[in-house]
Design a protein around this motif. Structure first.
Motif, PDB file in Angstrom:
ATOM      1  N   PRO A 263       1.221 -10.867   3.547  1.00  0.00           N
ATOM      2  CA  PRO A 263       1.709  -9.595   4.099  1.00  0.00           C
ATOM      3  C   PRO A 263       2.367  -9.729   5.465  1.00  0.00           C
ATOM      4  CG  PRO A 263      -0.420  -9.270   3.073  1.00  0.00           C
ATOM      5  CD  PRO A 263      -0.155 -10.748   3.028  1.00  0.00           C
ATOM      6  N   GLU A 264       1.765 -10.522   6.382  1.00  0.00           N
ATOM      7  CA  GLU A 264       2.356 -10.662   7.720  1.00  0.00           C
ATOM      8  C   GLU A 264       3.725 -11.324   7.652  1.00  0.00           C
ATOM      9  OE1 GLU A 264      -0.601 -11.605   6.806  1.00  0.00           O
ATOM     10  OE2 GLU A 264      -2.081 -10.552   8.042  1.00  0.00           O
ATOM     11  N   ALA A 265       3.832 -12.376   6.845  1.00  0.00           N
ATOM     12  CA  ALA A 265       5.113 -13.061   6.701  1.00  0.00           C
ATOM     13  C   ALA A 265       6.134 -12.177   5.983  1.00  0.00           C
ATOM     14  CB  ALA A 265       4.917 -14.376   5.941  1.00  0.00           C
ATOM     15  N   ALA A 266       5.668 -11.358   5.049  1.00  0.00           N
ATOM     16  CA  ALA A 266       6.577 -10.455   4.335  1.00  0.00           C
ATOM     17  C   ALA A 266       7.153  -9.401   5.274  1.00  0.00           C
ATOM     18  CB  ALA A 266       5.838  -9.783   3.178  1.00  0.00           C
TER      19      ALA A 266
ATOM     20  N   PRO B  22       2.302  -1.627   9.671  1.00  0.00           N
ATOM     21  CA  PRO B  22       0.830  -1.650   9.675  1.00  0.00           C
ATOM     22  C   PRO B  22       0.219  -1.007   8.436  1.00  0.00           C
ATOM     23  CG  PRO B  22       1.653  -0.955  11.812  1.00  0.00           C
ATOM     24  CD  PRO B  22       2.827  -0.982  10.892  1.00  0.00           C
ATOM     25  N   LEU B  23       0.878   0.044   7.911  1.00  0.00           N
ATOM     26  CA  LEU B  23       0.385   0.674   6.692  1.00  0.00           C
ATOM     27  C   LEU B  23       0.416  -0.306   5.524  1.00  0.00           C
ATOM     28  CD1 LEU B  23      -0.498   3.252   5.130  1.00  0.00           C
ATOM     29  CD2 LEU B  23       1.945   3.719   4.764  1.00  0.00           C
ATOM     30  N   LEU B  24       1.529  -1.028   5.380  1.00  0.00           N
ATOM     31  CA  LEU B  24       1.641  -2.008   4.302  1.00  0.00           C
ATOM     32  C   LEU B  24       0.624  -3.131   4.471  1.00  0.00           C
ATOM     33  CD1 LEU B  24       5.540  -2.241   4.090  1.00  0.00           C
ATOM     34  CD2 LEU B  24       4.017  -1.108   2.460  1.00  0.00           C
ATOM     35  N   LEU B  25       0.447  -3.604   5.701  1.00  0.00           N
ATOM     36  CA  LEU B  25      -0.508  -4.687   5.950  1.00  0.00           C
ATOM     37  C   LEU B  25      -1.932  -4.253   5.608  1.00  0.00           C
ATOM     38  CD1 LEU B  25       0.810  -6.102   9.355  1.00  0.00           C
ATOM     39  CD2 LEU B  25       1.040  -7.130   7.091  1.00  0.00           C
ATOM     40  N   LYS B  26      -2.290  -3.058   6.028  1.00  0.00           N
ATOM     41  CA  LYS B  26      -3.657  -2.585   5.795  1.00  0.00           C
ATOM     42  C   LYS B  26      -3.929  -2.398   4.312  1.00  0.00           C
ATOM     43  CE  LYS B  26      -6.961   0.948   7.239  1.00  0.00           C
ATOM     44  NZ  LYS B  26      -7.182   2.138   8.101  1.00  0.00           N
ATOM     45  N   ILE B  27      -2.986  -1.780   3.608  1.00  0.00           N
ATOM     46  CA  ILE B  27      -3.200  -1.510   2.183  1.00  0.00           C
ATOM     47  C   ILE B  27      -3.187  -2.797   1.376  1.00  0.00           C
ATOM     48  CG2 ILE B  27      -2.238  -0.374   0.160  1.00  0.00           C
ATOM     49  CD1 ILE B  27      -1.271   1.847   1.955  1.00  0.00           C
ATOM     50  N   ASP B  28      -2.252  -3.707   1.701  1.00  0.00           N
ATOM     51  CA  ASP B  28      -2.193  -4.962   0.951  1.00  0.00           C
ATOM     52  C   ASP B  28      -3.417  -5.831   1.207  1.00  0.00           C
ATOM     53  OD1 ASP B  28       0.090  -4.307  -0.316  1.00  0.00           O
ATOM     54  OD2 ASP B  28       1.399  -5.735   0.692  1.00  0.00           O
ATOM     55  N   LYS B  29      -3.906  -5.841   2.446  1.00  0.00           N
ATOM     56  CA  LYS B  29      -5.110  -6.625   2.735  1.00  0.00           C
ATOM     57  C   LYS B  29      -6.319  -6.037   2.018  1.00  0.00           C
ATOM     58  CE  LYS B  29      -3.842  -8.599   7.217  1.00  0.00           C
ATOM     59  NZ  LYS B  29      -4.153  -8.650   8.668  1.00  0.00           N
TER      60      LYS B  29
END
Length: 240
Positions: free
Chosen positions: A161-164, A222-229
């Motif tokens: 996610p972070e790299a994406a 941050p929304l994408l990172l939180k949900i994907d994690k």
């Protein structure tokens, strides 16, 4: 009687003397205050003089009703548009999950724009009621570009996610802020108009576009990172 020159009372009374015209001068009122004042008068006559028929009319009252209906229609239209856009996002990105992700960044800029406008003016007139619908297409365009690059990095390049997120910023970040800058500068020029309606539309549109860029840069990642994690954690627990 303050009659117009050369006229009789026909401008105040009808021929059979069954109705009369009463002119009321008021201070400057907002659209809601005018509509509420109309309702108050109608309710008073309905309770105290039901035998009388009262008809209120003026250009300002007419535009107050038009503005009220326009705002209600705009809100309904924006909700329906967001629902349909989220469905199209699901088909375009082939993911129902990403279609839900798009709702918040698409809706938030308009809320921020009108929230800021409350502190600037506090009044939303007939012209300003179209700003949310007018800017929705630009806001959606920014969101879908970022989500498309993010999904590409996650599913085809198999990035974390972070790299994406970094890949998405590298691919569309510059295009998003350059496009927003050009549009905002154009609407800021419109905001300098001496015609107040044009000036208000230009300023509120510029505020909404800036809010859209901020949301896509600071809220969506941050929304994408939180949900994907969270999804990855749930899958890992399920496998364990």
């Amino acid at each position: 009687m303050s009659l117009p020159y050369g006229l009789d009372l026909n401008n105040q009374l009808n021929v059979d003397k069954s109705s009369t015209r009463i002119v009321i001068s008021l201070k400057n009122l907002t659209s809601n205050e005018q509509v509420n004042f109309e309702h108050t008068i109608n309710e008073w006559f309905a309770e105290n003089a039901p035998q009388l028929q009262v008809s209120l009319a003026s250009p300002s009252l007419m535009f107050s009703h038009i503005g009220q209906r326009n705002i209600e229609s705009m809100l309904k239209g924006v909700v329906i548009a967001l629902f349909l856009i989220s469905i199209l996002f699901g088909f375009a990105l082939r993911s129902i999950r990403y279609s839900f992700y798009s709702l918040l960044p698409n809706l938030t800029p308009a809320l921020i724009g009108f929230g800021v406008w409350y502190f600037i003016s506090g009044q939303v007139g007939l012209a300003l009621s179209v700003v949310a619908s007018m800017t929705l297409g630009i806001v959606v365009d920014d969101t879908i570009h970022f989500l498309t690059k993010y999904k590409l990095a996650r599913e085809q390049r198999l990035l974390k996610p972070e790299a994406a997120v970094e890949y998405a910023f590298a691919g569309v970040g510059r295009a998003l802020w350059v496009t927003t800058l050009v549009l905002v500068l154009g609407f800021i020029v419109l905001a300098q108009s001496t015609f107040q309606i044009n000036a208000d539309i230009g300023l509120l549109t510029a505020i909404t576009l800036v809010a859209a860029l901020i949301v896509d840069f600071l809220f969506l990642p941050p929304l994408l990172l939180k949900i994907d994690k969270r999804s990855a954690t749930t899958q890992h627990k399920g496998q364990a």
